[in-house]
Design an enzyme around this catalytic site. Structure first.
Site, PDB file in Angstrom:
ATOM      1  N   CYS A 244     -23.445  -3.532 -26.951  1.00 13.16           N
ATOM      2  CA  CYS A 244     -23.836  -4.805 -28.292  1.00 13.16           C
ATOM      3  C   CYS A 244     -24.933  -4.194 -29.378  1.00 13.16           C
ATOM      4  O   CYS A 244     -25.245  -3.648 -28.898  1.00 13.16           O
ATOM      5  CB  CYS A 244     -24.378  -6.268 -27.233  1.00 13.16           C
ATOM      6  SG  CYS A 244     -24.459  -7.059 -28.768  1.00 13.16           S
TER       7      CYS A 244
ATOM      8  N   CYS B 160     -27.770  -5.783 -29.839  1.00 15.26           N
ATOM      9  CA  CYS B 160     -29.087  -5.221 -28.716  1.00 15.26           C
ATOM     10  C   CYS B 160     -28.695  -4.313 -28.115  1.00 15.26           C
ATOM     11  O   CYS B 160     -29.763  -3.698 -27.760  1.00 15.26           O
ATOM     12  CB  CYS B 160     -29.107  -6.472 -28.214  1.00 15.26           C
ATOM     13  SG  CYS B 160     -28.078  -6.860 -26.391  1.00 15.26           S
TER      14      CYS B 160
ATOM     15  N   ASP C  63       6.669 -12.873 -59.601  1.00 18.70           N
ATOM     16  CA  ASP C  63       6.080 -12.156 -58.432  1.00 18.70           C
ATOM     17  C   ASP C  63       6.544 -10.546 -58.749  1.00 18.70           C
ATOM     18  O   ASP C  63       7.493 -10.785 -57.629  1.00 18.70           O
ATOM     19  CB  ASP C  63       5.444 -13.049 -57.522  1.00 18.70           C
ATOM     20  CG  ASP C  63       4.378 -12.386 -56.401  1.00 18.70           C
ATOM     21  OD1 ASP C  63       3.938 -11.393 -56.915  1.00 18.70           O
ATOM     22  OD2 ASP C  63       4.946 -12.450 -55.090  1.00 18.70           O
TER      23      ASP C  63
END
Ligand code: IVH
Length: 713
Positions: A425, A428, A124
């Site tokens: 929201c 809505c 790695d």
């Protein structure tokens, strides 16, 4: 006149050779021949001489590892042969598929040892290409995009395990450097890494100097190679292993293993865990071995690279656009990975809670592509200071939702954007509210479409109405197209409407209608759970149904009465009471009953066992909850009915989230430790509860063990 220069020349060349050899023993063979002090003394002498006689200083002198004058920019370097990547395998079956593909391509027998592989740890680090001309290191480049990299020669020269000059070494008893059979041109590829211990030391030093810390050894290696001033690179503890080849002249390789051995014989660092010439079943065994060793290795590896050993076969198999067909990287399960936060969006849940979610650059974590991770709430975002554009560490543990662990400050550019919780929201548009004493921000519009979708998904889920085939996508369509507005509308759906939805046909529509029909008769506890009342999971629903055998009784129960039930707290009692007192919900229940829902009452004296006229096999066998949703299987039994106490700070979830999960699984979670407590879950900085648990002999588990239990549901 005097023969002084030639004497000096000899001394310089002898010192160069000697120091090169010691360097090789120390950094490649990991087997020093002299003390560090002696090495330093010799190096100081060589430096002194080369400074006095600069014309005698050669490019491969060990003194050249200290860094050169800084560069303005890195030059671009097109690779003559592209530096390809590798395809990934994440499971035994991926590996098997690779093997079968290879066998088919080579027209070989996949059984037995017809195909032999050489396997290596997947390091790695950072891929780099080294060019040796007549044995001298003349250029080093980064991989870049695989086609064009950057020239980082001066930086790579500072890496002690990289030979500045190739010289044949007797790999066995190795203190002689003899120059034979060195290729005239050679491009070697490998990985530059930093050992874990060196990484920790480096970060400790940076901390002392108030410098930003590197996230992991790979980042530190990449950052160190990216320095325009190679003196900085020289101060970093980089090392390298080589594993591949580009263009080569004056040498030939018949097998991958033989190639690696040739590299080693020229003084290059080869990883000691390479395993040559093994058949597929041994590849699998070795993978497991390596996976076990992984943590104890001095450097980080993230898998095993499996390569067809025979080079003629490699050539025959050839390459795809970006990866060879003859090799595959078999990755270990990633515990954590880094990625970038592309965006932070807000999701509205079943109860109206607004949850910020990080939209991530897709990344593989433990074999699964992760592109989202919950950020829980605003407090959490502020605590971790996560911003759009940040590089973050992401973890996935068991089945737990991916989580952003921390931000990598070192990767900040200043262009990151802070997240602001919307005032309305996102679904809505109604104003959102912060719940008193809680971190949650909620949309309280009961008819908000986002909530409705989530509530309906919950309503039809396995542990609730168990409507087979009514999946998430279908629920979303039905709500978006305004076909259903409440639970009750589900029972007015007809086959024609359903068949007209996306990815639906006559048959699947008919199946769903049948499933809806079948779901109409439902035990009381599942009905209560299905309503999705706040703080009312399966366990609370069960407790309520045991105390109030009919729906009417629950609907009429007072808050105070419910609170007297062992296991029902004030929050649940309040939420249940409020729910049934709300006229909209009363109408909803009337509609459900009008649409044919038959809620089964609980028979007296078998309260926690079955329901009258039960038609469900899982309710008549004394295991009322078994076989439902995530509580399948035996492991669920280890949690069910057990008493838990939570203390200290948990890192992967809040205590209340842990509590909710435990209760949903049928556990009891209490506030104080007693001899009746089965488990104390101790997070960070656990205090008196831990001491008490220990003195009472209560089993103490940590968060990881809790996650294991949860993961085993
Ligand atoms: S061989 C054509 N061997 O993994 C074959 N790569 O995803 C090219 N890597 O860019 C690579 N250890 O940085 C190979 N033993 C190993 C490796 C290795 C680490 C890295 C390398 C490469 C990436 C491919």
């Amino acid at each position: 006149m005097s023969n002084l220069p030639s004497k000096i020349e000899k001394e310089i060349s002898a010192l160069q050779e000697e120091l090169t050899r010691h360097n090789y023993h120390y950094h490649v063979l990991d087997d020093p021949l002299i003390s560090d002090a002696e090495y330093d003394r010799k190096m100081a002498r060589l430096l002194e001489l080369e400074t006095a006689y600069p014309h005698l200083s050669t490019p491969d002198s060990p003194t050249k590892r200290v860094g050169a004058p800084p560069l303005e920019i890195f030059e671009n370097a097109p690779h003559t042969t592209p530096m390809l990547g590798l395809d990934n395998a994440f499971s035994d079956s991926d590996l098997e598929a690779f093997h079968l593909r290879t066998a088919k391509f080579l027209k070989c027998n996949p059984e037995g040892d017809d195909i032999l592989y050489t396997v290596e740890p997947k390091l790695d680090g950072v891929a780099v290409e080294l060019t040796y001309e007549d044995g001298l290191l003349t250029r080093a480049t980064t991989r870049g995009d695989g086609f064009i990299g950057e020239v980082i020669t001066e930086n790579v020269r500072t890496i002690r395990s990289v030979p500045l000059k190739l010289a044949s070494v007797d790999v066995g008893a190795s203190n002689i450097l003899v120059e034979v059979e060195i290729p005239s041109f050679l491009e070697v590829r490998g990985e530059v890494i930093i050992n874990r211990k060196d990484f920790e030391r480096l970060n400790r030093m940076r901390l002392e100097k108030d410098e930003s810390l590197f996230a992991n050894p790979r980042n530190a290696a990449a950052g160190s190679l990216r320095q325009l001033d190679s003196k900085i690179t020289a101060s970093r503890p980089l090392s390298m292993f080589v594993y591949g080849v580009g263009i080569h002249e004056g040498c030939d390789f018949t097998s991958h293993g033989q190639m690696l051995r040739s590299f080693a014989s020229w003084g290059m660092p080869i990883n000691p865990l390479v395993k040559e010439l093994i058949p597929i079943d041994e590849v699998i065994t070795y993978y497991r071995e390596l996976e076990k060793k992984r943590e104890s290795l001095p450097y980080e590896i993230d898998g095993m690279v499996v390569k067809v050993d025979d080079i003629t076969r490699q050539k025959f198999l050839g390459e795809k656009a970006r990866s060879p067909r003859w090799a595959i990287a078999w990755k270990f399960q990633a515990v954590e990975t880094m990625t970038v936060v592309n965006d932070i969006i807000v999701q509205v849940g079943r109860t109206g809670s607004l949850t910020p979610v990080a939209v991530l650059e897709p990344v593989n974590v433990g074999g699964v592509t992760v592109s989202r991770a919950t950020l829980h709430n605003m407090d959490e975002i502020e605590r971790k200071d996560v911003r759009v554009g940040d590089t973050v560490v992401v973890i996935r543990a068991g089945d737990v939702i991916p989580k952003v662990v921390k931000v990598i400050d070192a990767n900040r550019t200043g262009n990151e954007k802070r997240f602001v919780m919307p005032k309305n929201c996102p679904v809505c548009g109604s104003t959102v509210h912060r719940v008193a004493d809680e971190a949650a921000i909620k949309c309280i519009n009961a008819s908000c479409r986002a909530q409705l979708k989530e509530r309906i998904k919950h309503f039809v889920s396995k542990a609730a109405f168990d409507v087979d085939g009514l999946g998430k996508k279908l629920v979303e369509q039905l709500v978006d197209r305004e076909i259903i507005h409440s639970f009750a509308d589900l029972y007015t759906l007809d086959q024609v409407t359903l068949a007209a939805m996306e990815r639906m046909g006559k048959k699947s529509a008919a199946n769903i209608i049948a499933a809806l029909e079948k779901s109409k008769t439902i035990p009381l506890k599942r009905f209560i759970y299905a309503l999705g009342i706040d703080h009312t999971g399966e366990s609370a629903a069960l407790l309520l149904s045991q105390h109030y055998p009919t729906l009417d009784l629950i609907m009429d129960a007072t808050r105070e009465e419910m609170e007297t039930i062992d296991g029902i707290g004030p929050k649940t009692a309040g939420a249940v009471h409020d729910f049934f007192k709300h006229s909209d919900n009363q109408v909803l229940i009337e509609q459900l009953i009008a649409n044919g829902i038959a809620v089964q009452s609980v028979e007296k004296n078998s309260a926690d066992r079955g329901h009258s006229q039960s038609q469900f096999s899982d309710n008549g066998d004394g295991h009322g909850e078994k076989g439902q949703g995530r509580q399948d299987g035996q492991d669920g039994e280890t949690i069910r009915g057990k008493k838990f106490v939570l203390t200290g700070t948990l890192s992967q979830m809040t205590r209340s989230e842990a509590k909710e999960k435990l209760i949903e699984a049928g556990a009891k979670v209490t506030g104080s430790v007693s001899s009746k407590t089965d488990y104390l879950v101790a997070g960070e900085a656990a205090g008196s509860k831990l001491t008490k648990a220990e003195s009472l002999g209560v089993k103490v588990i940590n968060e990881e063990e809790l996650l294991d239990m949860i993961g085993a549901w």
